[in-house]
Design an enzyme around this catalytic site. Structure first.
Site, PDB file in Angstrom:
ATOM      1  N   CYS A 119     -33.689  40.524  62.462  1.00  0.00           N
ATOM      2  CA  CYS A 119     -34.332  39.646  61.482  1.00  0.00           C
ATOM      3  C   CYS A 119     -33.735  38.253  61.708  1.00  0.00           C
ATOM      4  O   CYS A 119     -32.520  38.077  61.659  1.00  0.00           O
ATOM      5  CB  CYS A 119     -34.014  40.182  60.085  1.00  0.00           C
ATOM      6  SG  CYS A 119     -34.629  39.144  58.767  1.00  0.00           S
ATOM      7  N   CYS A 130     -39.649  30.031  46.430  1.00  0.00           N
ATOM      8  CA  CYS A 130     -39.928  31.301  45.736  1.00  0.00           C
ATOM      9  C   CYS A 130     -38.764  31.588  44.784  1.00  0.00           C
ATOM     10  O   CYS A 130     -37.601  31.539  45.195  1.00  0.00           O
ATOM     11  CB  CYS A 130     -40.109  32.436  46.738  1.00  0.00           C
ATOM     12  SG  CYS A 130     -41.440  32.093  47.905  1.00  0.00           S
ATOM     13  N   GLU A 176     -39.346  29.315  56.358  1.00  0.00           N
ATOM     14  CA  GLU A 176     -40.758  29.668  56.440  1.00  0.00           C
ATOM     15  C   GLU A 176     -41.205  29.444  57.895  1.00  0.00           C
ATOM     16  O   GLU A 176     -41.365  28.294  58.330  1.00  0.00           O
ATOM     17  CB  GLU A 176     -41.558  28.790  55.465  1.00  0.00           C
ATOM     18  CG  GLU A 176     -43.055  28.851  55.621  1.00  0.00           C
ATOM     19  CD  GLU A 176     -43.639  30.276  55.693  1.00  0.00           C
ATOM     20  OE1 GLU A 176     -43.248  31.127  54.881  1.00  0.00           O
ATOM     21  OE2 GLU A 176     -44.449  30.526  56.588  1.00  0.00           O
ATOM     22  N   SER A 207     -43.429  36.746  59.265  1.00  0.00           N
ATOM     23  CA  SER A 207     -43.637  36.872  57.826  1.00  0.00           C
ATOM     24  C   SER A 207     -43.832  35.479  57.236  1.00  0.00           C
ATOM     25  O   SER A 207     -43.062  34.568  57.518  1.00  0.00           O
ATOM     26  CB  SER A 207     -42.415  37.543  57.198  1.00  0.00           C
ATOM     27  OG  SER A 207     -42.583  37.673  55.806  1.00  0.00           O
ATOM     28  N   SER A 230     -46.482  37.336  52.401  1.00  0.00           N
ATOM     29  CA  SER A 230     -45.708  37.592  51.189  1.00  0.00           C
ATOM     30  C   SER A 230     -46.551  37.241  49.967  1.00  0.00           C
ATOM     31  O   SER A 230     -46.636  36.087  49.578  1.00  0.00           O
ATOM     32  CB  SER A 230     -44.430  36.740  51.219  1.00  0.00           C
ATOM     33  OG  SER A 230     -43.584  37.196  52.236  1.00  0.00           O
ATOM     34  N   LEU A 231     -47.170  38.243  49.380  1.00  0.00           N
ATOM     35  CA  LEU A 231     -48.127  37.986  48.294  1.00  0.00           C
ATOM     36  C   LEU A 231     -47.428  37.934  46.926  1.00  0.00           C
ATOM     37  O   LEU A 231     -47.561  36.967  46.192  1.00  0.00           O
ATOM     38  CB  LEU A 231     -49.212  39.079  48.329  1.00  0.00           C
ATOM     39  CG  LEU A 231     -50.422  38.869  47.456  1.00  0.00           C
ATOM     40  CD1 LEU A 231     -51.162  37.579  47.798  1.00  0.00           C
ATOM     41  CD2 LEU A 231     -51.380  40.063  47.558  1.00  0.00           C
ATOM     42  N   HIS A 232     -46.764  38.998  46.576  1.00  0.00           N
ATOM     43  CA  HIS A 232     -45.886  39.080  45.394  1.00  0.00           C
ATOM     44  C   HIS A 232     -46.574  39.026  44.032  1.00  0.00           C
ATOM     45  O   HIS A 232     -45.916  39.221  43.004  1.00  0.00           O
ATOM     46  CB  HIS A 232     -44.794  38.000  45.404  1.00  0.00           C
ATOM     47  CG  HIS A 232     -44.008  37.960  46.665  1.00  0.00           C
ATOM     48  ND1 HIS A 232     -43.604  39.094  47.332  1.00  0.00           N
ATOM     49  CD2 HIS A 232     -43.569  36.918  47.403  1.00  0.00           C
ATOM     50  CE1 HIS A 232     -42.939  38.748  48.418  1.00  0.00           C
ATOM     51  NE2 HIS A 232     -42.907  37.445  48.494  1.00  0.00           N
ATOM     52  N   ASN A 306     -34.114  42.912  45.571  1.00  0.00           N
ATOM     53  CA  ASN A 306     -32.683  42.968  45.870  1.00  0.00           C
ATOM     54  C   ASN A 306     -31.996  41.863  45.069  1.00  0.00           C
ATOM     55  O   ASN A 306     -32.355  40.695  45.205  1.00  0.00           O
ATOM     56  CB  ASN A 306     -32.433  42.716  47.368  1.00  0.00           C
ATOM     57  CG  ASN A 306     -33.010  43.830  48.231  1.00  0.00           C
ATOM     58  OD1 ASN A 306     -32.831  45.000  47.941  1.00  0.00           O
ATOM     59  ND2 ASN A 306     -33.718  43.458  49.284  1.00  0.00           N
ATOM     60  N   CYS A 349     -33.474  41.810  52.320  1.00  0.00           N
ATOM     61  CA  CYS A 349     -34.474  40.748  52.164  1.00  0.00           C
ATOM     62  C   CYS A 349     -34.140  39.824  51.012  1.00  0.00           C
ATOM     63  O   CYS A 349     -33.826  40.279  49.923  1.00  0.00           O
ATOM     64  CB  CYS A 349     -35.832  41.341  51.834  1.00  0.00           C
ATOM     65  SG  CYS A 349     -36.497  42.265  53.161  1.00  0.00           S
TER      66      CYS A 349
HETATM   67  N1  SAH Z   1     -40.722  32.667  54.267  1.00  0.00           N
HETATM   68  C1  SAH Z   1     -41.170  33.906  54.804  1.00  0.00           C
HETATM   69  C2  SAH Z   1     -40.092  34.747  55.451  1.00  0.00           C
HETATM   70  C3  SAH Z   1     -38.780  34.957  54.733  1.00  0.00           C
HETATM   71  S1  SAH Z   1     -38.650  36.082  53.416  1.00  0.00           S
HETATM   72  C4  SAH Z   1     -41.910  34.688  53.736  1.00  0.00           C
HETATM   73  O1  SAH Z   1     -41.997  34.225  52.607  1.00  0.00           O
HETATM   74  O2  SAH Z   1     -42.470  35.737  54.052  1.00  0.00           O
HETATM   75  C5  SAH Z   1     -38.888  37.694  53.956  1.00  0.00           C
HETATM   76  C6  SAH Z   1     -39.353  38.628  52.815  1.00  0.00           C
HETATM   77  O3  SAH Z   1     -38.311  38.922  51.876  1.00  0.00           O
HETATM   78  C7  SAH Z   1     -40.465  37.990  52.016  1.00  0.00           C
HETATM   79  O4  SAH Z   1     -41.481  38.905  51.734  1.00  0.00           O
HETATM   80  C8  SAH Z   1     -39.723  37.589  50.770  1.00  0.00           C
HETATM   81  O5  SAH Z   1     -40.547  37.328  49.728  1.00  0.00           O
HETATM   82  C9  SAH Z   1     -38.801  38.776  50.559  1.00  0.00           C
HETATM   83  N2  SAH Z   1     -37.753  38.516  49.574  1.00  0.00           N
HETATM   84  C10 SAH Z   1     -37.268  37.328  49.205  1.00  0.00           C
HETATM   85  N3  SAH Z   1     -36.328  37.470  48.255  1.00  0.00           N
HETATM   86  C11 SAH Z   1     -36.196  38.788  48.013  1.00  0.00           C
HETATM   87  C12 SAH Z   1     -35.355  39.553  47.153  1.00  0.00           C
HETATM   88  N4  SAH Z   1     -34.440  38.970  46.387  1.00  0.00           N
HETATM   89  N5  SAH Z   1     -35.502  40.900  47.159  1.00  0.00           N
HETATM   90  C13 SAH Z   1     -36.384  41.490  47.994  1.00  0.00           C
HETATM   91  N6  SAH Z   1     -37.184  40.809  48.839  1.00  0.00           N
HETATM   92  C14 SAH Z   1     -37.098  39.474  48.854  1.00  0.00           C
END
Ligand code: SAH
Length: 359
Positions: A119, A130, A176, A207, A230-232, A306, A349
């Site tokens: 990673c 975020c 990003e 990602s 990363s939709l969330h 996490n 993550c």
């Molecule tokens: N900027 C990119 C890549 C980095 S984050 C993106 O947004 O996809 C990689 C993944 O980890 C993303 O899906 C992100 O939202 C997730 N992530 C970020 N913080 C997290 C956390 N505290 N717990 C679990 N996943 C998390």
């Protein structure tokens, strides 16, 4: 009590040499030709670098001594410092890397059966903001160069036993990747080259928070990397809160860009959804998400949050995780729950950050 940090008085030495990892095969061949050397010397150097895991030109014994000396005079190979190297019980290793160009990033090696995934970070910090992620807490400092991205891959390769190979790459570290696309593509080009790390684009995932114009550019680039979005959140009101850049994008234009990428690349899309207890884990959210995804044939990757020190979010309860899974599975959405690896060393993550911030 807060411990005082040591005062750094000496100015770090600036190395004037070029950085070898910024050169792709063509550029290195060109350099040799300019030196009056045959272009195939570049292939010899690359073999040492990528296959034989050399870290110094002196090790490259099939090159004439004068050529090795000229290379040493002209280039550094590894220019970053390993500031910290942590190993977790489950085989995960995390490096905190001090970059020659300034700043620190983290990168991670994950061992899972025969998989050896890495990673990798693309920026120092992150501008996306975020609200649940450690990487963007202090904003973005700068983009990594292609060589700095590649260097993380090679440093992690050096952590492997000699008979093991890297098998997968995820651009899911700090930053990003689509906000630094040319440099990410340069590094990934080296990663997938047969005379580079030789990793198929099918095993490489980018990602993204979801930047539609950059998703289109990635499609035009023409190499079918996997795309993870990363939709969330399943609606704009909630996504605007969790992923502030959504305010200017909106879920429908994000999904349209993702669909276009699917059509050009032919690769099944992944959507990532960090499950935050009491925030986006309700039955209603699951229903709305199912409506968005059920006809798209995508993979939904659900990541129970996490914890990040200093942030107010909670890992969801077992009950709400089960409910979320049942609703989506019941609607026919293909989903997997991401395993938590490396959490005891904050390598999971969203736990990657740019400084050794005390937590
Ligand atoms: N900027 C990119 C890549 C980095 S984050 C993106 O947004 O996809 C990689 C993944 O980890 C993303 O899906 C992100 O939202 C997730 N992530 C970020 N913080 C997290 C956390 N505290 N717990 C679990 N996943 C998390």
């Amino acid at each position: 009590m807060v411990q005082a940090l040591p005062v750094v008085s000496a100015t770090p030495e600036v190395d004037q040499r070029g950085r070898l990892l910024e050169l792709d095969r063509e550029a290195l061949r060109q350099w040799f030709v300019e030196q009056g050397q045959p272009a195939f010397r570049a292939d010899q150097v690359r073999k040492w670098l990528f296959q034989r895991r050399a870290s110094e030109f002196a090790q490259m014994t099939d090159l004439p001594k004068a050529v090795r000396d000229k290379l040493t005079e002209s280039f550094t190979i590894f220019s970053a410092r390993i500031v910290a190297h942590q190993k977790s019980q489950d085989g995960t290793e995390k490096l905190l890397v001090g970059l020659a160009g300034g700043g620190e990033v983290e990168c991670v090696l994950l061992r899972d059966g025969s998989r050896r995934s890495i990673c990798v970070s693309s920026q120092v910090g992150c501008a996306m903001g975020c609200v649940f992620c450690a990487s963007g807490l202090d904003g973005v400092e700068r983009n990594l160069s292609g060589g700095e991205i590649l260097e993380q891959m090679l440093l992690l390769q050096h952590c492997l036993e000699a008979d093991q190979r890297l098998s997968h790459i995820v651009m899911m570290g700090m930053g990003e990747p689509l906000a630094n696309l040319p440099n990410v593509l340069m590094a990934l080009g080296q990663a997938r080259a047969d005379d580079g790390l030789g990793i198929s684009p099918r095993r490489i995932t980018i990602s993204t928070v979801g930047l539609p114009p950059a998703i289109d550019r990635l499609g035009e680039h023409g190499v079918a990397y996997n795309l993870a979005v990363s939709l969330h959140a399943p609606n704009d009101a909630l996504r605007n809160q969790l992923v502030p850049v959504n305010d200017k994008i909106g879920i429908s234009s994000l999904l349209a860009a993702a669909d276009r990428y699917f059509h050009t690349s032919g690769r099944r899309l992944t959507f990532e959804y960090v499950l935050l207890g009491g925030v986006n884990d309700s039955a209603e959210c699951a229903d709305q998400l199912a409506t968005l995804l059920r006809h798209r044939g995508v993979l939904l990757n659900v990541i129970p949050y996490n914890p990040v020190a200093g942030l107010p979010y909670k890992t969801p309860s077992g009950h709400s995780i089960r409910r979320f899974r049942e609703i989506l599975e019941g609607a026919g959405v293909n989903l997997q729950f991401r395993q938590r690896k490396g959490s005891e060393i904050d390598a999971a993550c969203g736990q990657l950050r740019r400084n050794r911030v005390s937590s």
